[in-house]
Design a protein around this motif. Structure first.
Motif, mmCIF file in Angstrom:
data_model
loop_
_atom_site.group_PDB
_atom_site.id
_atom_site.type_symbol
_atom_site.label_atom_id
_atom_site.label_comp_id
_atom_site.label_asym_id
_atom_site.label_seq_id
_atom_site.Cartn_x
_atom_site.Cartn_y
_atom_site.Cartn_z
ATOM 1 N N GLU A 60 0.919 -1.026 -0.256
ATOM 2 C CA GLU A 60 0.009 -0.145 0.009
ATOM 3 C C GLU A 60 1.038 1.040 0.111
ATOM 4 O O GLU A 60 0.564 1.980 -0.535
ATOM 5 C CB GLU A 60 -0.994 -0.034 1.171
ATOM 6 N N ARG A 61 1.793 1.136 0.589
ATOM 7 C CA ARG A 61 2.876 2.272 0.810
ATOM 8 C C ARG A 61 3.393 2.676 -0.558
ATOM 9 O O ARG A 61 3.671 3.899 -0.987
ATOM 10 C CB ARG A 61 3.903 2.144 1.869
ATOM 11 N N GLU A 62 3.782 1.487 -0.989
ATOM 12 C CA GLU A 62 4.718 1.504 -2.508
ATOM 13 C C GLU A 62 3.262 2.154 -3.710
ATOM 14 O O GLU A 62 3.584 3.069 -4.516
ATOM 15 C CB GLU A 62 5.039 0.310 -2.933
ATOM 16 N N ARG A 63 2.367 1.619 -3.406
ATOM 17 C CA ARG A 63 1.306 2.184 -4.293
ATOM 18 C C ARG A 63 1.048 3.449 -4.237
ATOM 19 O O ARG A 63 0.673 4.307 -5.128
ATOM 20 C CB ARG A 63 0.025 1.222 -4.254
ATOM 21 N N LEU A 64 0.761 4.043 -2.967
ATOM 22 C CA LEU A 64 0.835 5.515 -2.625
ATOM 23 C C LEU A 64 1.858 6.315 -3.119
ATOM 24 O O LEU A 64 1.825 7.452 -3.553
ATOM 25 C CB LEU A 64 0.361 5.722 -1.038
ATOM 26 N N TYR A 65 3.067 5.758 -2.917
ATOM 27 C CA TYR A 65 4.472 6.733 -3.385
ATOM 28 C C TYR A 65 4.272 6.690 -4.902
ATOM 29 O O TYR A 65 4.614 7.799 -5.321
ATOM 30 C CB TYR A 65 5.515 5.863 -2.785
ATOM 31 N N GLN A 66 4.111 5.383 -5.707
ATOM 32 C CA GLN A 66 3.865 5.727 -7.132
ATOM 33 C C GLN A 66 2.682 6.661 -7.544
ATOM 34 O O GLN A 66 3.238 7.403 -8.393
ATOM 35 C CB GLN A 66 3.934 4.197 -7.665
ATOM 36 N N GLN A 67 1.716 6.531 -6.758
ATOM 37 C CA GLN A 67 0.520 7.295 -7.232
ATOM 38 C C GLN A 67 1.110 8.918 -6.976
ATOM 39 O O GLN A 67 0.655 9.793 -7.806
ATOM 40 C CB GLN A 67 -0.682 7.257 -6.309
ATOM 41 N N SER A 68 1.786 9.092 -5.869
ATOM 42 C CA SER A 68 2.458 10.460 -5.485
ATOM 43 C C SER A 68 3.312 10.980 -6.723
ATOM 44 O O SER A 68 3.244 12.014 -6.979
ATOM 45 C CB SER A 68 2.699 10.580 -4.221
#
Length: 120
Positions: A60-68
């Motif tokens: 989830e953190r990685e997904r949010l990071y990539q989204q950011s």
């Protein structure tokens, strides 16, 4: 015609707040599936720990990071596009003003010669 004044409705006084004993009695008498308690239980439930949960949190953190990152990149591109559009707009305004001046020059050159030819 009669007056349209509204009569005040006298509301009954508020009841006294429940005592601690009354509150405890209500809580004890509530069903286990009462929506208030099931909602509170979900909010208060401790987050499960374990390897799968840690992996899920990391994903989830990685997904949010990539989204950011995608957002930041798109925002930078939009800002650059805005700057380019402002520059192009200024160029078009300059070209329009230049065209107006050249049209005025053409009118001044062609109109006097056209008037001289028609009067002769």
């Amino acid at each position: 015609m009669g007056s349209k004044a509204k009569k005040r409705v006298v509301l009954p006084t508020r009841p006294a707040p429940p005592t601690v004993e009354q509150i405890l009695e209500d809580v004890r008498g509530a069903a286990a599936d009462d929506p208030v308690f099931t909602t509170l239980a979900l909010e208060d439930a401790p987050a499960p720990t374990g390897r799968a949960d840690a992996e899920d949190q990391e994903a989830e953190r990685e997904r949010l990071y990539q989204q950011s990152r995608t957002y930041v990149t798109a925002n930078q591109r939009l800002q650059q596009a805005g700057t380019e559009l402002q520059r192009a707009c200024q160029e078009l305004r300059g070209a329009g003003a230049q065209l107006e001046r050249e049209m005025d020059e053409v009118k001044q050159v062609t109109l006097p010669s056209a008037q001289a030819a028609s009067s002769g």
